[in-house]
Design a protein around this motif. Structure first.
Motif, PDB file in Angstrom:
ATOM      1  N   MET A   1       0.771  -1.252   0.078  1.00 18.43           N
ATOM      2  CA  MET A   1      -0.151  -0.029   0.036  1.00 18.43           C
ATOM      3  C   MET A   1       0.980   1.208   0.041  1.00 18.43           C
ATOM      4  O   MET A   1       2.048   1.426   0.762  1.00 18.43           O
ATOM      5  CB  MET A   1      -0.954  -0.125   1.223  1.00 18.43           C
ATOM      6  N   LYS A   2       0.632   2.146  -0.859  1.00 16.88           N
ATOM      7  CA  LYS A   2       1.164   3.217  -0.972  1.00 16.88           C
ATOM      8  C   LYS A   2       1.030   4.411   0.233  1.00 16.88           C
ATOM      9  O   LYS A   2      -0.293   4.218   0.567  1.00 16.88           O
ATOM     10  CB  LYS A   2       0.805   4.100  -2.215  1.00 16.88           C
ATOM     11  N   ILE A   3       1.974   4.843   0.911  1.00 16.87           N
ATOM     12  CA  ILE A   3       1.772   5.632   1.947  1.00 16.87           C
ATOM     13  C   ILE A   3       1.981   7.185   1.532  1.00 16.87           C
ATOM     14  O   ILE A   3       3.408   7.352   0.894  1.00 16.87           O
ATOM     15  CB  ILE A   3       2.387   5.310   3.175  1.00 16.87           C
ATOM     16  N   ASN A  61      -8.021   4.499  -7.483  1.00 15.59           N
ATOM     17  CA  ASN A  61      -7.700   3.301  -8.473  1.00 15.59           C
ATOM     18  C   ASN A  61      -6.400   2.460  -7.718  1.00 15.59           C
ATOM     19  O   ASN A  61      -6.095   1.330  -8.257  1.00 15.59           O
ATOM     20  CB  ASN A  61      -7.450   3.949  -9.742  1.00 15.59           C
ATOM     21  N   LYS A  62      -6.007   2.881  -6.585  1.00 14.47           N
ATOM     22  CA  LYS A  62      -4.916   2.221  -5.982  1.00 14.47           C
ATOM     23  C   LYS A  62      -5.276   2.285  -4.222  1.00 14.47           C
ATOM     24  O   LYS A  62      -5.829   3.067  -3.860  1.00 14.47           O
ATOM     25  CB  LYS A  62      -3.621   2.822  -6.174  1.00 14.47           C
ATOM     26  N   ASP A  63      -4.747   1.394  -3.604  1.00 12.21           N
ATOM     27  CA  ASP A  63      -4.852   1.368  -2.311  1.00 12.21           C
ATOM     28  C   ASP A  63      -3.880   2.508  -1.752  1.00 12.21           C
ATOM     29  O   ASP A  63      -2.517   2.414  -2.376  1.00 12.21           O
ATOM     30  CB  ASP A  63      -4.297   0.115  -1.861  1.00 12.21           C
ATOM     31  N   VAL A  64      -4.348   3.406  -0.976  1.00  9.77           N
ATOM     32  CA  VAL A  64      -3.438   4.284  -0.615  1.00  9.77           C
ATOM     33  C   VAL A  64      -3.758   4.705   0.813  1.00  9.77           C
ATOM     34  O   VAL A  64      -5.096   4.540   1.476  1.00  9.77           O
ATOM     35  CB  VAL A  64      -3.635   5.681  -1.434  1.00  9.77           C
ATOM     36  N   ASN A  65      -2.861   4.878   1.702  1.00 10.72           N
ATOM     37  CA  ASN A  65      -2.922   5.363   3.022  1.00 10.72           C
ATOM     38  C   ASN A  65      -2.517   6.971   2.948  1.00 10.72           C
ATOM     39  O   ASN A  65      -1.387   7.170   2.869  1.00 10.72           O
ATOM     40  CB  ASN A  65      -2.084   4.529   3.925  1.00 10.72           C
ATOM     41  N   LEU A  66      -3.432   7.529   3.086  1.00  9.14           N
ATOM     42  CA  LEU A  66      -3.156   9.236   3.236  1.00  9.14           C
ATOM     43  C   LEU A  66      -2.993   9.347   4.874  1.00  9.14           C
ATOM     44  O   LEU A  66      -3.728   9.303   5.650  1.00  9.14           O
ATOM     45  CB  LEU A  66      -4.461  10.003   2.951  1.00  9.14           C
TER      46      LEU A  66
END
Lengths: 326, 341
Positions: A1-3, A61-66
């Motif tokens: 997951m992108k952070i 469109n992507k898993d993201v953790n903000l």
């Protein structure tokens, strides 16, 4: 997951770094992000008076953790989140499901770091207001609202403010209405500003009213009531399902159900249902695709004249005049 | 009749003089409460953003009054939204204009450079919202739209037009209606009014600047129905024309409405459209080389007279059918190139 680590603020300093981190750029009042990550609108506007509005309506469109780590701790964020579906919002001290049918109004101090977990394929839809604490205190004072320990709240070293709540129906419709405008341009800005003012008015009114805060209601009961609310909205075209069936659904006695419903939404089940029905009718009329009688039939009104009289009682003018003067 | 004179500015100062003259009470620089000898009610003034202010009036008069507005230096447009139960009178250059939603004319735009007077009706509830907008600001809003479109628009605010009036659009009407039920003494009224005012201005600009606002007269359902009949026609090109009553029934509308909408969609009458498509099919048949005589083809297409067919064909292509006709060749010169499966 992108952070992605970012900050918000009551001025526009946060916009550029945020856009860069998302891999996009700032263009006018838009944050343009490549479509493979997010598709949709991110719009920000400085509304003056130390208030910044930020409107998001994107497909993820992507898993993201903000991760929100604010560089400035002098503001309060009011987040109206009407995302359909689950979004997890968390910090060290709480984990929360957010969305239209969960908690959808969050008031969070900028001093607090939060995580906002987004799943691919979900749609984020939120309106955020960032407001300086000093301005908040000023508003509160002006509106005769007694926040408990107002000084504590506005002094970031002493305390942090967190509040989860459900927004009023009016607020929901206000944000929903924004969707119908094409983003960009001075008229859109006018509408954003207008929405900020109306939401704040609504917010302060709610704060000043001494009604029982949701947090005092039993969690399970709250969930059940919200479920029935959801049920009503999903069946807005049908006729009103009796209190009896709904109480049964919610696993409560009728009187308890009625009381709790009123406590939480501020309206009786029937009024709640009717008002949403009429809002739907208004939306359909605006689309100009159906005649008045078609809409009346579609929304399961027994006859046209009943529909017209209800419409008139709520909005102050008949459906026909409404259509004619659009 | 009592007469008062006042002027407008974007800042609240103008209220002092008016409140003093009327004998009303000024609260918090925002609310003027009407003195009892005149009637009951109040006005509410607030500054929204630099360049935009709003004045909300809600009162019932018992004594007739006339409010003369003097022109002032600042360049303003006054948007007067009237939602009273009974028409009031605005006087400009000695001409009376009736205003009020009851007579369908609830919106007036007046330039501040011209004097006007306002005579509210007596013993009726007067509800009006006035937006004061800086001319420069408004022009900027308008400037951001393409000029050509601007010229086409219904409204052109220039110095020669002292007064412009129209009905209020439904959405704005609802917004002002919602003000009715709020109390000006409520703390949340101020931001509420600000929001409503901005929305009204947005609606106004949208209405007169957005060409999209032109109503799409054909609804989706109707387009769908028309398209359905079109597909039907295309599927039955070998048959005679099925008649308009039949088609209109299929589309679920009256024949006249059907014909009108069909023309709007395809720029042709149903019959002409049908014949045209038939002729296009005819060229295909003519060139196919599957027929021995023209008569064979016209029977195929359900024509009984060759001469009639020829005229129609000529009308469309300016050629005789015989020129396009490829006769069937009985002797197969080439072996068949396709493979039979």
């Amino acid at each position: 997951m992108k952070i992605i680590e970012h900050s918000y603020g009551a001025d526009l300093d946060w916009v550029k770094p945020f856009a860069n981190k998302l891999g996009g750029k700032v263009k006018g009042n838009f944050i343009i992000v490549p479509e493979d990550t997010f598709k949709g609108t991110r719009y920000f506007l400085d509304c003056g008076d130390d208030i910044v509005a930020y409107y998001v309506d994107v497909m993820n469109n992507k898993d993201v953790n903000l991760v929100q780590k604010n560089t400035k701790k002098d503001f309060i964020g009011i987040y109206y989140n009407i995302t359909e579906g689950d979004v997890k919002y968390s910090s060290d001290s709480f984990v929360l499901n957010v969305g239209r049918w969960k908690y959808n109004l969050l008031v969070i101090d900028s001093a607090l770091d939060t995580n906002y977990k987004i799943k691919a394929g979900s749609r984020s839809h939120a309106f955020c207001i960032f407001m300086k604490k000093t301005r908040m205190a000023y508003f509160a004072k002006k509106n005769n609202i007694n926040f408990k320990n107002l000084n504590k709240i506005t002094d970031s070293s002493k305390n942090t403010i967190i509040r989860f709540d459900r927004m009023s129906d009016e607020s929901y419709h206000l944000i929903e209405e924004l969707q119908r405008f094409k983003p960009g341009g001075p008229i859109y800005d006018l509408n954003i500003r207008a929405t900020v003012h109306l939401l704040l008015s609504n917010f302060f009114k709610k704060m000043s009213a001494t009604r029982i805060i949701i947090q005092t209601v039993n969690k399970l009961d709250l969930e059940r009531i919200i479920e029935t609310q959801m049920f009503l909205i999903n069946n807005i075209e049908e006729s009103f399902p009796s209190i009896e069936t709904m109480a049964l659904k919610a696993n409560m006695s009728e009187s308890k159900f009625k009381n709790l419903f009123k406590k939480i939404t501020g309206k009786t089940p029937n009024t709640f249902f009717m008002e949403n029905k009429l809002m739907e009718a208004k939306r359909l009329l605006e689309e100009n695709q159906f005649s008045v009688s078609q809409i009346s039939d579609r929304l399961s009104f027994t006859n046209n004249s009943y529909f017209a009289s209800k419409f008139k009682a709520h909005f102050g003018l008949s459906p026909k005049t409404f259509v004619n003067q659009l | 009749m009592k007469k008062f004179t006042h002027f407008y500015s974007l800042t609240p100062e103008w209220q002092y003089q008016l409140a003093k003259e009327m004998g009303g009470e000024l609260i918090d620089n925002k609310i003027i409460v009407l003195p009892e000898n005149l009637g009951e009610g109040h006005s509410f003034f607030t500054q929204i953003t630099p360049g935009i202010s709003a004045l909300f009036m809600d009162f019932v008069l018992t004594t007739p009054i006339k409010m003369n507005r003097l022109k002032s230096d600042n360049e303003l447009y006054i948007f007067h939204f009237d939602l009273s139960d009974h028409p009031s009178i605005i006087k400009i250059d000695n001409i009376d204009y009736k205003i009020g939603s009851s007579i369908n004319l609830g919106l007036a735009v007046i330039s501040n450079a011209i004097e006007s007077s306002f005579k509210p009706a007596i013993n009726e509830r007067t509800i009006a919202l006035r937006l004061l907008v800086d001319k420069k600001l408004l022009n900027e809003f308008i400037k951001n739209h393409p000029t050509e479109e601007y010229a086409k628009r219904k409204i052109k605010i220039d110095k020669n037009v002292p007064y412009y009036y129209d009905n209020i659009d439904s959405n704005s009407l609802l917004l002002i209606q919602s003000l009715k039920s709020k109390s000006v003494f409520d703390a949340s009224f101020d931001p509420y009014l600000k929001g409503i005012s901005l929305k009204l201005l947005g609606n106004f600009l949208n209405r007169y600047t957005d060409s999209v606002a032109v109503k799409n007269e054909i609804t989706e359902v109707e387009t769908e129905a028309i398209n359905k009949t079109k597909t039907y026609l295309l599927d039955h090109l070998y048959n005679p024309f099925p008649s308009v009553p039949f088609l209109s029934k299929m589309a679920g509308m009256s024949p006249s409405k059907y014909k009108m909408l069909f023309k709007k969609e395809f720029n042709s009458t149903p019959n002409n459209f049908f014949v045209q498509e038939k002729m296009l099919l005819a060229t295909k048949l003519l060139q196919s080389g599957d027929y021995n005589t023209l008569t064979e083809i016209i029977y195929e297409l359900n024509y009984s007279k060759l001469s009639y067919f020829c005229t129609k064909y000529y009308d469309l292509f300016h050629r005789k059918p015989s020129e396009d006709f490829v006769k069937k060749n009985r002797v197969i010169k080439k072996p068949e190139v396709y493979i039979k499966i």
